[in-house]
Scaffold this active site. Structure first.
Site, PDB file in Angstrom:
ATOM      1  N   GLU A  39       0.851  -1.198   0.000  1.00  0.00           N
ATOM      2  CA  GLU A  39       0.000   0.000   0.000  1.00  0.00           C
ATOM      3  C   GLU A  39       0.883   1.242   0.000  1.00  0.00           C
ATOM      4  O   GLU A  39       1.880   1.299   0.750  1.00  0.00           O
ATOM      5  CB  GLU A  39      -0.885  -0.046   1.257  1.00  0.00           C
ATOM      6  CG  GLU A  39      -2.302   0.365   1.042  1.00  0.00           C
ATOM      7  CD  GLU A  39      -3.064  -0.520   0.049  1.00  0.00           C
ATOM      8  OE1 GLU A  39      -3.056  -0.219  -1.162  1.00  0.00           O
ATOM      9  OE2 GLU A  39      -3.669  -1.497   0.499  1.00  0.00           O
ATOM     10  N   ASP A  42       3.068   2.170  -4.815  1.00  0.00           N
ATOM     11  CA  ASP A  42       3.069   2.303  -6.285  1.00  0.00           C
ATOM     12  C   ASP A  42       3.677   3.618  -6.763  1.00  0.00           C
ATOM     13  O   ASP A  42       4.494   3.641  -7.677  1.00  0.00           O
ATOM     14  CB  ASP A  42       1.679   2.042  -6.899  1.00  0.00           C
ATOM     15  CG  ASP A  42       0.574   2.968  -6.444  1.00  0.00           C
ATOM     16  OD1 ASP A  42       0.788   3.769  -5.501  1.00  0.00           O
ATOM     17  OD2 ASP A  42      -0.545   2.898  -7.017  1.00  0.00           O
ATOM     18  N   ALA A 127     -15.311   2.919  -0.974  1.00  0.00           N
ATOM     19  CA  ALA A 127     -15.040   1.804  -0.073  1.00  0.00           C
ATOM     20  C   ALA A 127     -13.615   1.281  -0.240  1.00  0.00           C
ATOM     21  O   ALA A 127     -13.209   0.352   0.435  1.00  0.00           O
ATOM     22  CB  ALA A 127     -16.045   0.686  -0.318  1.00  0.00           C
ATOM     23  N   GLY A 128     -12.853   1.872  -1.153  1.00  0.00           N
ATOM     24  CA  GLY A 128     -11.463   1.442  -1.330  1.00  0.00           C
ATOM     25  C   GLY A 128     -11.315   0.310  -2.332  1.00  0.00           C
ATOM     26  O   GLY A 128     -10.269  -0.328  -2.411  1.00  0.00           O
ATOM     27  N   SER A 130     -11.703   0.906  -5.505  1.00  0.00           N
ATOM     28  CA  SER A 130     -11.312   1.643  -6.700  1.00  0.00           C
ATOM     29  C   SER A 130     -12.363   1.672  -7.807  1.00  0.00           C
ATOM     30  O   SER A 130     -12.109   1.300  -8.955  1.00  0.00           O
ATOM     31  CB  SER A 130      -9.981   1.113  -7.238  1.00  0.00           C
ATOM     32  OG  SER A 130      -9.370   2.176  -7.902  1.00  0.00           O
ATOM     33  N   SER A 131     -13.515   2.170  -7.426  1.00  0.00           N
ATOM     34  CA  SER A 131     -14.564   2.359  -8.424  1.00  0.00           C
ATOM     35  C   SER A 131     -14.110   3.412  -9.437  1.00  0.00           C
ATOM     36  O   SER A 131     -14.489   3.366 -10.608  1.00  0.00           O
ATOM     37  CB  SER A 131     -15.868   2.792  -7.763  1.00  0.00           C
ATOM     38  OG  SER A 131     -15.658   3.953  -6.992  1.00  0.00           O
ATOM     39  N   SER A 132     -13.253   4.343  -9.008  1.00  0.00           N
ATOM     40  CA  SER A 132     -12.817   5.394  -9.941  1.00  0.00           C
ATOM     41  C   SER A 132     -11.959   4.800 -11.061  1.00  0.00           C
ATOM     42  O   SER A 132     -12.179   5.101 -12.241  1.00  0.00           O
ATOM     43  CB  SER A 132     -12.060   6.504  -9.209  1.00  0.00           C
ATOM     44  OG  SER A 132     -11.076   5.962  -8.383  1.00  0.00           O
ATOM     45  N   ASP A 176      -4.135   0.773  -9.382  1.00  0.00           N
ATOM     46  CA  ASP A 176      -5.557   0.465  -9.574  1.00  0.00           C
ATOM     47  C   ASP A 176      -5.894   0.259 -11.053  1.00  0.00           C
ATOM     48  O   ASP A 176      -6.590  -0.690 -11.425  1.00  0.00           O
ATOM     49  CB  ASP A 176      -6.431   1.590  -9.009  1.00  0.00           C
ATOM     50  CG  ASP A 176      -6.171   1.804  -7.530  1.00  0.00           C
ATOM     51  OD1 ASP A 176      -5.540   0.926  -6.911  1.00  0.00           O
ATOM     52  OD2 ASP A 176      -6.589   2.848  -7.009  1.00  0.00           O
ATOM     53  N   TYR A 226      -3.498  12.212   0.932  1.00  0.00           N
ATOM     54  CA  TYR A 226      -2.838  11.302  -0.019  1.00  0.00           C
ATOM     55  C   TYR A 226      -1.723  12.062  -0.746  1.00  0.00           C
ATOM     56  O   TYR A 226      -0.578  11.616  -0.804  1.00  0.00           O
ATOM     57  CB  TYR A 226      -3.875  10.777  -1.019  1.00  0.00           C
ATOM     58  CG  TYR A 226      -3.325   9.767  -1.994  1.00  0.00           C
ATOM     59  CD1 TYR A 226      -3.421   8.406  -1.736  1.00  0.00           C
ATOM     60  CD2 TYR A 226      -2.700  10.162  -3.169  1.00  0.00           C
ATOM     61  CE1 TYR A 226      -2.920   7.467  -2.632  1.00  0.00           C
ATOM     62  CE2 TYR A 226      -2.189   9.233  -4.063  1.00  0.00           C
ATOM     63  CZ  TYR A 226      -2.303   7.891  -3.786  1.00  0.00           C
ATOM     64  OH  TYR A 226      -1.787   6.964  -4.671  1.00  0.00           O
TER      65      TYR A 226
END
Ligand code: GLA
Length: 391
Positions: A39, A42, A127-128, A130-132, A176, A226
């Site tokens: 985590e 990247d 929710a983490g 990675s829908s984006s 992602d 972030y």
């Protein structure tokens, strides 16, 4: 592969209603992802071990008129139109993820003309999972297909990442989008974020399950913190480069080197850098453990990763800690940690299949008792990445 036929049916119907019959329409399934370990490594040119999962966004996309782009989100019950040659940020946050992809494709010289897109899905937002990236990479692959752009999947991942960096303003790494486009199913994707070299590591233990526990929390700090973490890592690299010339990223640094320059780095930057260096080592260890079928060690690494994210990288929050701590006390749980950017979202739990029922009941009780809220729980399966759905 299991497809969400209800969503596909709905998309076809809505596309037809809004835009009429179009033989060139494609439907793309674009999944969410989990990350086993690695985590915040990247964007430090480190290593990650993610995989796409069985929750996905579906996009129906077909060429349209001239340069006119129309996008309809069934989940937001909203739509947005723009000219593909004149791109500006929208006040509709959801639309920026898609406008950015068109922008980056055109910037890279690809002819993206008008098109229509209708999309919907079941990747929970915030929710983490990675829908984006699912939206960005899914649209990138769809446009690559309908306009015959001939872009490789690795390059599509880069384009989708840049669109989030430039257009949404989150300086995310490539994990992602890469996991979304290159996952194979039933395996984790071991990715070197510097070379973009990758290998698939089969996940062999069918008696183990991944369960995600959603805190239901999404701190507004998430994107600013972030970007701040990223800056702190970059500051660390600059300082280390003064002592060890040729240092390009934290990837080039060992924990011993950091210890030798603790004073020069200062408390905060030192902690951030130490976390990243140690997390990279954990990804390597997890890869080896998976290869020798030692899942107990993988579980241990998840707990240690969480401690690092909580104490050194400081991206956890009370709710995530409650879930990880609670999980560690339940029999049949091999490991747990927060997943993704942090400050909310989900924890990832590696649980023996026979213990899943008990785990769900007990973790819900613990969370309710400590926070007054009931967490959403999702069991997930490792699936192949984004692709065109064929009938
Ligand atoms: C978010 C970003 C990724 C990665 C993770 C943290 O999901 O989009 O690029 O940095 O956070 O590992």
């Amino acid at each position: 592969m299991e497809l969400n036929s209800d969503v596909i049916y709905l998309l076809r119907k809505e596309f037809l209603r809004l835009h009429g019959q179009n033989n060139k329409m494609v439907i793309v399934r674009s999944p969410g992802r989990i990350n086993l370990i690695g985590e915040h490594t990247d964007y430090n040119e480190g290593f990650v071990l993610p995989s796409a999962i069985d929750r996905a966004i579906y996009l129906a996309v077909a060429p349209g008129h001239d340069f006119e782009v129309t996008i309809t989100s069934l989940d937001f019950n909203d739509n947005f139109s723009f000219d593909s040659r004149k791109l500006a940020k929208s006040e509709k946050i959801w639309a920026n993820y898609l406008i950015g992809v068109v922008g980056e494709l055109r910037k890279a010289g690809y002819p993206v003309n008008g098109f229509n897109c209708v999309y919907a899905g079941d990747v929970p937002i915030g929710a983490g999972m990675s829908s984006s990236a699912a939206v960005e990479s899914g649209l990138a692959l769809a446009l690559n297909t309908i306009f015959g752009l001939g872009i490789s999947r690795v390059e599509l991942a880069r384009i989708a990442q840049r669109s989030e960096n430039e257009f949404v303003g989150v300086k995310c790494g490539i994990m992602d989008q890469f996991a979304n486009l290159l996952s194979k199913g039933e395996s984790a994707l071991y990715l070197d974020c510097r070379s973009l070299g990758y290998e698939y590591i089969p996940f062999l233990r069918k008696d183990l399950k991944f369960v995600l526990c959603d805190t239901g929390v999404k701190h507004s700090l998430a994107s600013s913190e972030y970007n701040l973490r990223r800056q702190q890592c970059e500051a660390g690299v600059r300082i280390m480069n003064e002592y060890i010339p040729g240092t390009r990223s934290l990837r080039d640094i060992t924990s011993q080197m950091l210890q030798e320059h603790e004073k020069e780095l200062g408390d905060t930057v030192y902690k951030r850098c130490m976390y990243v260096v140690e997390e990279n080592a954990r990804v390597g260890a997890a890869r080896k453990s998976l290869q020798r079928n030692d899942y107990a060690s993988v579980g241990e690494l998840l707990y240690i990763s969480h401690q690092g994210l909580r104490d050194k990288y400081e991206v956890s929050c009370k709710e995530l800690d409650v879930l990880v701590d609670g999980a560690s006390k339940i029999e049949g749980v091999l490991g747990a940690r927060m997943m993704g950017g942090g400050f909310g979202g989900c924890t990832l739990n590696l649980v023996e299949r026979d213990a899943v029922g008990d785990f769900k009941r007990r973790i819900q009780e613990t969370y309710l008792e400590k926070t007054g809220k009931v967490p959403q729980l999702y069991e997930c399966v490792l699936m192949p990445g984004t692709d065109v759905v064929t009938d």
